[in-house]
Design a protein around this motif. Structure first.
Motif: not given
Length: 316
Positions: A208-214, A253-256, A280-286
């Motif tokens: 299962m693979f899930v993609v979600a925006l905060s 976008l940078d992340g881990y 994202p620089d504007e806040g929140g996360y993917i």
């Protein structure tokens, strides 16, 4: 699938993020706002604004919200799962559950609460649906503001009407690879992929693979530690060991990227978990999360990596 829905509900108090979603004023009932993707129309509460990153309304000054969503799953099965035990597993308390009617359709009203960010949130929800799909409208208020907002939010739930559906694109793109996207999920910020495009998956061993925006103006200090904590909060899993944490850049976008070994809480099946969190620089996360039985980890790790690498915002 119900467990995934309950996990999503736990984050409903979070508000505001990019990506505008489609809603329209219902022509036949001017006082209602229709959300075609979900197939529901509701009253817009006074003092609330249209949410930009989920289907519904928000009041940033108080942290209150009204969210509408739909999932593929029989109404009877989904609503039966709203028990004290199931909600308690995600830190929520069930106060009441009763039958209702939504324009002649069988429905259920649920009242529950959740502790988050040092305060208590009260939640009122109405669910209705059929043998294939379940629609939910949930109103949330911090307990401190509930005396003033309770009547307004409950009026919204009383106004719920089924509406015609008309799906629109998600605010992001991602390539499916060997998995297929599950159709019928309507939250405005989430895509779900399985081997056959169906939920629930047959066993925890299945991928299962899930993609979600905060759906929140999430304040992230130490990004690496935040990503690690989010991995350990993965719904219905027990993380046994974190195998690696690697910096990544996707879609600018940078992340881990994190890889871990864990267990499904119910079956104790060994799992491989793959997580990418971008900021994202504007806040929140993917958040992108893949999970599969440990015996299939070698086959699917590369596929999860390939899918995550294709993520891009539609606006680009």
């Amino acid at each position: 699938m119900l467990r995934k829905l309950i996990a999503a509900i736990a984050w409903i108090p979070l508000l505001a993020a990019p990506a505008k979603l489609k809603a329209q004023v219902a022509k036949e009932v001017p006082s209602l706002v229709t959300f075609p993707d979900v197939g529901v129309a509701i009253l817009q509460p006074s003092g609330f604004e249209q949410a930009e990153s989920f289907y519904g309304f928000q009041q940033p000054s108080t942290g209150a919200s009204v969210m509408v969503l739909a999932i593929p799953g029989p109404f009877a099965e989904v609503t039966q799962g709203f028990t004290k035990t199931a909600l308690a597993e995600k830190g929520m308390t069930l106060h009441s559950k009763e039958l209702t009617q939504v324009k002649g359709q069988a429905g259920v009203k649920v009242y529950f609460s959740q502790q988050a960010y040092g305060q208590e949130f009260l939640k009122w929800a109405v669910l209705f649906g059929d043998t294939k799909r379940t629609t939910m409208v949930v109103a949330t208020s911090p307990k401190s503001h509930a005396p003033r907002l309770r009547n307004s939010l409950q009026s919204v739930l009383q106004s719920v009407e089924p509406a015609k559906t008309a799906a629109s694109p998600l605010p992001f793109k991602i390539e499916e690879g060997s998995l297929s996207q599950v159709q019928g999920v309507a939250t405005g910020n989430t895509a779900l992929f399985t081997r056959d495009g169906m939920v629930p998956v047959a066993t925890p061993n299945d991928p299962m693979f899930v993609v979600a925006l905060s759906i929140g103006d999430v304040r992230v200090g130490n990004r690496k530690e935040y990503a690690r904590r989010r991995l350990f909060e993965t719904a219905q899993t027990e993380i046994e060991s974190l195998q690696s944490t690697t910096p990544v850049t996707i879609d600018g976008l940078d992340g881990y990227e994190l890889i871990a070994i864990g267990k499904d809480q119910k079956s104790q099946t060994l799992l491989m978990l793959y997580q990418v969190m971008l900021f994202p620089d504007e806040g929140g996360y993917i958040l992108m999360t893949g999970m599969v039985g440990q015996q299939q980890a070698k086959n699917y790790l590369s596929q999860f990596k390939a899918m995550a690498s294709t993520f891009s915002h539609n606006s680009k």
